[in-house]
Every structure is written in C-alpha cells, then in structure tokens.
Design an enzyme around this catalytic site. Sequence first.
Site, short mmCIF file in Angstrom:
data_model
loop_
_atom_site.label_atom_id
_atom_site.label_comp_id
_atom_site.label_asym_id
_atom_site.label_seq_id
_atom_site.Cartn_x
_atom_site.Cartn_y
_atom_site.Cartn_z
N TYR A 171 -6.96 0.21 7.84
CA TYR A 171 -6.79 -0.85 8.85
C TYR A 171 -8.09 -1.00 9.63
O TYR A 171 -8.60 -0.02 10.18
CB TYR A 171 -5.64 -0.46 9.78
CG TYR A 171 -5.17 -1.53 10.74
CD1 TYR A 171 -5.25 -2.88 10.43
CD2 TYR A 171 -4.60 -1.17 11.96
CE1 TYR A 171 -4.81 -3.84 11.33
CE2 TYR A 171 -4.15 -2.12 12.86
CZ TYR A 171 -4.25 -3.47 12.53
OH TYR A 171 -3.80 -4.40 13.41
N LYS B 249 10.32 4.07 3.57
CA LYS B 249 10.17 5.50 3.26
C LYS B 249 10.98 5.86 2.03
O LYS B 249 12.16 5.49 1.93
CB LYS B 249 10.66 6.33 4.44
CG LYS B 249 9.78 6.16 5.67
CD LYS B 249 9.09 7.45 6.01
CE LYS B 249 9.30 7.85 7.43
NZ LYS B 249 8.82 9.19 7.69
N CYS C 50 10.05 50.96 11.85
CA CYS C 50 10.66 50.05 10.88
C CYS C 50 9.66 49.81 9.74
O CYS C 50 8.58 49.25 9.95
CB CYS C 50 11.03 48.75 11.59
SG CYS C 50 11.86 47.58 10.54
N CYS D 201 18.83 45.29 12.55
CA CYS D 201 17.78 45.18 11.54
C CYS D 201 18.30 45.67 10.18
O CYS D 201 18.86 46.76 10.09
CB CYS D 201 16.55 46.00 11.96
SG CYS D 201 15.28 46.03 10.69
N ASP E 107 0.96 10.49 3.88
CA ASP E 107 1.69 11.37 4.79
C ASP E 107 0.75 12.42 5.38
O ASP E 107 0.68 13.56 4.93
CB ASP E 107 2.83 12.05 4.02
CG ASP E 107 3.79 12.76 4.95
OD1 ASP E 107 3.71 12.54 6.18
OD2 ASP E 107 4.62 13.54 4.46
N CYS F 13 13.09 42.52 15.29
CA CYS F 13 13.44 43.93 15.37
C CYS F 13 12.41 44.60 16.26
O CYS F 13 11.23 44.59 15.96
CB CYS F 13 13.42 44.55 13.98
SG CYS F 13 13.45 46.34 14.03
N LYS G 268 2.05 4.71 1.62
CA LYS G 268 2.09 5.26 2.97
C LYS G 268 1.72 6.73 2.85
O LYS G 268 2.45 7.54 2.30
CB LYS G 268 3.50 5.10 3.55
CG LYS G 268 3.65 5.65 4.95
CD LYS G 268 4.89 5.06 5.60
CE LYS G 268 5.45 5.87 6.75
NZ LYS G 268 4.54 6.59 7.58
N GLU H 24 0.84 -1.20 0.00
CA GLU H 24 0.00 0.00 0.00
C GLU H 24 0.87 1.24 0.00
O GLU H 24 2.03 1.19 0.39
CB GLU H 24 -0.85 0.05 1.29
CG GLU H 24 -1.58 -1.20 1.56
CD GLU H 24 -2.36 -1.14 2.88
OE1 GLU H 24 -2.33 -0.09 3.55
OE2 GLU H 24 -2.99 -2.16 3.19
N CYS I 16 16.08 49.11 9.38
CA CYS I 16 16.13 50.34 10.19
C CYS I 16 17.37 50.42 11.08
O CYS I 16 17.58 51.43 11.73
CB CYS I 16 14.86 50.47 11.02
SG CYS I 16 14.76 49.27 12.35
S1 IVH Z 1 -0.96 0.50 8.85
C1 IVH Z 1 -0.45 -1.73 12.81
N1 IVH Z 1 -1.08 1.56 6.43
O1 IVH Z 1 2.24 5.40 8.95
C2 IVH Z 1 -0.51 -1.10 11.47
N2 IVH Z 1 -0.21 2.90 8.20
O2 IVH Z 1 4.74 4.55 10.26
C3 IVH Z 1 -1.04 0.29 11.51
N3 IVH Z 1 0.38 5.20 7.51
O3 IVH Z 1 1.01 5.25 12.22
C4 IVH Z 1 -0.68 1.19 10.41
N4 IVH Z 1 -0.22 4.99 5.39
O4 IVH Z 1 -0.13 6.85 10.52
C5 IVH Z 1 -0.72 1.74 7.72
N5 IVH Z 1 -1.30 2.36 4.26
C6 IVH Z 1 -0.95 2.55 5.53
C7 IVH Z 1 -0.44 3.80 6.00
C8 IVH Z 1 -0.06 3.92 7.35
C9 IVH Z 1 0.27 5.82 6.31
C10 IVH Z 1 0.93 5.86 8.72
C11 IVH Z 1 0.18 5.58 9.98
C12 IVH Z 1 1.13 4.86 10.89
C13 IVH Z 1 2.46 5.25 10.32
C14 IVH Z 1 3.46 4.15 10.59
#
Ligand code: IVH
Length: 654
Positions: A223, A309, A429, A405, A115, A423, A113, A111, A408
């Site tokens: 989740y 990451k 100013c 500054c 942000d 400042c 991740k 999946e 001024c």
């Molecule tokens: S699963 C026990 N899936 O990344 C598993 N987390 O570094 C629970 N996050 O705290 C997390 N995308 O805030 C999961 N597709 C994804 C995610 C994800 C972003 C975040 C989440 C988690 C953190 C972990």
Amino acid sequence: MNDKERILELREQLHTHNYNYYVLNRPAISDQEFDHLMHELEALEQQHPDMYDANSPTQRVGSDLSQDFPTVRHIRPMLSLANTYNLDEIREFYQRVSNGLNGQPFQICAELKYDGLSIALHYEKGRLVQAVTRGDGVQGDDVTGNVRTIRTIPLVLNGGVPDEFEIRGEILMPWSSFERLNRERSEEGEELFANPRNAASGTLKSKDSRIVAHRGLDAYLYYLLGEDLPGEGHYQRMQTAREWGFNVSNDIKLCDTLQDVWDYITYWDTHRKELPVATDGIVLKVNSLAQQRSLGMTAKSPRWAIAYKFQAEQASTILHEVTFQVGRTGIITPVANMSPVLLSGTMVHRATLHNQDVMDALNLHIGDNVLIEKGGEIIPKIVDIDWEQTNPECRGAKIDFITHCPVCGTPLQRNADEASTFCPNDRECAPQIIGRMEHFVSRKAMNINMIGSELINSYFNTGLVHDVSDLYYMQHDAKIRQSIEDSKQVPFERVLFALGIRFVGETAAKVLARKYKDIDSLSQASIESLLETDGIGQVIAASVYTYLRDDRNIALINRLRQAGLQFALSETQLTQHSNTLEGQTIVISGVFAHHSRDEYKRMIEQHGGKNSGSISAKTSFILAGDNMGPAKLEKAQKLGIRIVNEEEFLSMIE
Ligand code: IVH
C-alpha cells in the site's frame, strides 16, 4: 577515484545487488563476489567514520546497543480492514461497491493477506527515514533500527521517486527461518514461538538489532500513500513500487468479474501452503484510485477494500489422556494425547493445552472427540469438543488439572496474575534440576558442548552431579575437561544467563551485567535500583532480588566462583563499548548541548578512538560544538579535515 567516491560507488552497487537478489530473485553476481564488495566497503567505512550513513548496506548487520522504541504519531493514520470468513459477504461487498459506483464498471485487485505485523515505512528523497509499527493505528513504535537489518526492505531507492511518501506492508518470518529459530530455541531449552507471526513480532521488538539481523525476517509491501504518486490504479502503483526497489508480491491479480475473484480465492486456499511465508486470507481492493476516493471510508476502514480469512484446517479425533510436563523453571504444561489424525499434511497425536485456564475452559473428559486446529501454529491446539461425535450423556471421567507435581509430588502453586502453575520444589524435582543443567551447558550459556542431554541425565541419575557446580569438581575425560576449562573464560553476562534465574533471558542478563559490573554489586542492588535498569520490569527485578537472597543460590554462586568462573566484567568489557572509532584521532572543540566535553572524551575512548588536543594532518575529524575557535576552524579548513557536529557524532557511535 578516492576512498570517499569509492564508498559511494560501493554503496550504490550493493544496493542494486540486494535488490536483484531479494526483490527480483535474480542475483547478478555470486555470493562470494557480493561478500567481497561488502568487505571492501566495511574496511573503507572503518577508515572514514565521517562517511557514516545509517542507510549504508553495511548497517544491515545491526548493533548490540540496547535501543528504546519511542512512540511516534503516524503521519497518516493506519486503518484496518473489514474482515470476513464468509464468501456470501464477499458477494455483498462486490454488490455494495457496484452500487456505490452507480453501476460503473470497476476492477478488483486481489492479493494475499500476509500474516505478520504491519509496518509503515517513511521515505524522504529516496531514503528510508522511519519505520513505525501499527500500534493503535494513530501512534506506533519507532523500530527503524531493527527494520534496517531486514534485507528485503530497501534503504535507498532506485531513482526518480517522489520526495516524500509512505509505503505499508507486512513484516514476516518465513517458515524456514521460523523452523530454524524454534529448533535453536528448543536446543537451548527456551520457550518456543507458537507461530511465525509471534516470532516476527518478538523479533522486531528486540532491543538488540543484531538478533533481528540474524533471524532472517522478510517483508512484503502492499500500500502506497503520499502526494504526487504516479499511476491511477493500485495495481499499477504496486508495479512501480517494485521498480523503485520494494518487495511487492508477484501473486497480486486484477479481476474483472466476481468469478475471477472466486477463482483467485479457490486457487490460493490450497496453493498458499506452498508459499515461503504464512498467509491467512486474501485482500480485495477496488483498483481505481478515483473510485476508491469516491467510495470513501467508514469510521474504521475503507469501503473499497475487504479481507477474507481462510478457515484454519481442523480435524476431529479421540482424546485418550492428558499428561503434565515439568519444565526447567518448574512450570507445568498439560499435553493432550490423542488418536493420530492427519492435519494439514502431518500426523498429529499430541496437542498443547497451554495452562490450567485453557484446560478448564475446554472441560475435557476422557474419550471425548475433540476438534484440533493448526492455524498459523506449528503445534496444533484443541479448539473445542466435537459435539457431533461426542455424546453429552455418556462421557468418560472428567480431566482435571493436577494439584501435585507428577514427578516429585510437591503441592503445586500458582501466583496471582500469572497463567502458569508451577512446582516450587526447584531443589529436588528432577526435571527442574536436569533442565537447569541442560540450560547451563547450552551454547548461549556456558557452551560446554561436550556435555549433552544424555550425559547430564546419566550424571544425575547415578548421583554423580547434584547441581551445575559439581561439574567443576569432578573427574572428566580429556575432551570434556577441556570444554569445562574453556567455560571458565565465558564472560560474566553469559554466566549470569546460565544460572537460569527465572525470567532472566540473554538480554536481561546482558543489561544487568553491564549496569552492575559484578555479582556482588548485583547482589546488593535494591528492587528500586533494579527497576531503574533499561528493560527490567517488576517481574524480572523481583525474580533477581529473591534469587540472590536465597542461601542455596548464594552457596552455588560461591562454589562456581571458587571454580574460576567469571563473576565480573573483564577490563576490556569495562572500558570498551565498541571499536567503531578504532584508529581515529579526534579533536574536540567548542561548546556542546547534549553532553559535556569530558563525556565526549570518554565516549571517544569507549569506542576505540583517541583524543587529541591539537589539529594536525593526523586528525581524522573534529567533533565541533558551538563557537569553535576561529584559529582552529581555519586550520581545519586548510588541512581539509571534516567537521562533525554533535548529532552526527552521536549517530556515528549509536
Ligand atoms: S491493505 C487500508 N493488503 O491485514 C488498507 N493489508 O486486516 C490497508 N494485511 O492491517 C491494508 N496483507 O496488516 C493490505 N495485501 C494486503 C495485506 C494486508 C496483510 C494486513 C494488514 C492490515 C490487516 C487488515
């Protein structure tokens, strides 16, 4: 069909249309038709306040009633994931899983991740009951009111769901909303958010849920937790969650081999830039729930999942000089000027260095090659010297933070415990005076839209205007005159915001105006009294207190007051908080636990309702405490009048 049935029908239809639009991206009706249904529902709900439901689609607009975020315990602790930047560790993870499962075959669900910030949503009987931030994993903030305004989060689910479960996901601010927000903030002279994650987190903690509704947050869920959930695999469960109404990413993929995982990572390392929201890596999860159980957890995180990451994109370029900008509040921001270089698709030649500490830590010299990075940020930052291209033996002059500054010449100051240098010459100013004027006329302050930046600069440079009060005592042409005149009707809370008192933003101005009601009472308020105000901490209290004791500020306020600006709440603002109960006649009966009868009477009036002593066909509902008289009860039942208890009433006007 009577009104009440129609309300229920409209709610159901609107929930379905929201789902089609926000989750499936397949709207079934036009925006106009949608608005039409929404208006019909709003009108009916106004007439039937007893049908109030916090999960009604109309509640997405939020309310301006300031809210606190009580800390609550997570029903199930929120764990985090093991993180890595290293592909070798992905291979090792894969091997560990295989060993842990004694060589059984397994699938990995890959999946993106996201942000943003993680959220736990709790549903009971198919309805959203609570939304809690991660906090420390054991307890977090209850931000349900704000989360209800996020349109991708379903308030009521599509049939056949378990009685109780939790779903976790990420709250995000899409790039488009983020850019719009920062554009607005820059027009208003407000500090910009560094990245969508900060913007989302700032927004979710906003005390005014209407702000949240306006800012366009989004959410992806990833989740599911609970008893008796359907499906034996994570992937399958997420598909089911989508059918229930949740926004589940379409980009999750089942991988049978490590090669599939590599392909997924490689693909998304580049294509993630095309997504509407920020992602910072990928998450790998063992798909089978039985296998997840058998792998178990370490103290901190599950053994069945890992996060990889992405490296932030970096570029190397030459540093020419550092300039120092002076903001409206006098804060000095160092800015690096560099040879233009291509980074994540845009040419970059400036980078913020934030403050003295950040600058000192980098120890920059003129002509250094520097590494710049654009992570989740729009504004790039210098992360280090590029030592491969900078010779430590022959560097240019060291760049120090300035002591005076740049505009001024006043010696700069820095308060203990603060990162910023400023400042102190706020009277003379130029960038500070001009910045304050720009703030004063801006849309959310006095909204004098005929006067823009250019005009202010020219007024100031030709000596026509020394401070904002001059605007009210000089000759203007007709159009400007009108917008100056109009600004005299701007309510007290915005005038207070317009003054530009350090640390007093829109929200602080609003709560102070509501509490003290006029400038004289605010001027007399002690630090202790200020601190007792919701949302006002040490820093704001001290700033307000000092500001209002400065002779020149007092003179400015008096001059503005003489010009006719509002320095007190208006009659209507004083008495009315909302019009939720408009057109309603309410009878109070019985003994109450939370407030006295008189307080309830006042609340009814403050929300536009009417009190009445006796029950009749005109009664909209009865606010009943304990021991309501039997005669009243009988009459109410005969006339079919709804009885509302204290808690219901309070949530109605909340
Ligand atoms: S699963 C026990 N899936 O990344 C598993 N987390 O570094 C629970 N996050 O705290 C997390 N995308 O805030 C999961 N597709 C994804 C995610 C994800 C972003 C975040 C989440 C988690 C953190 C972990």
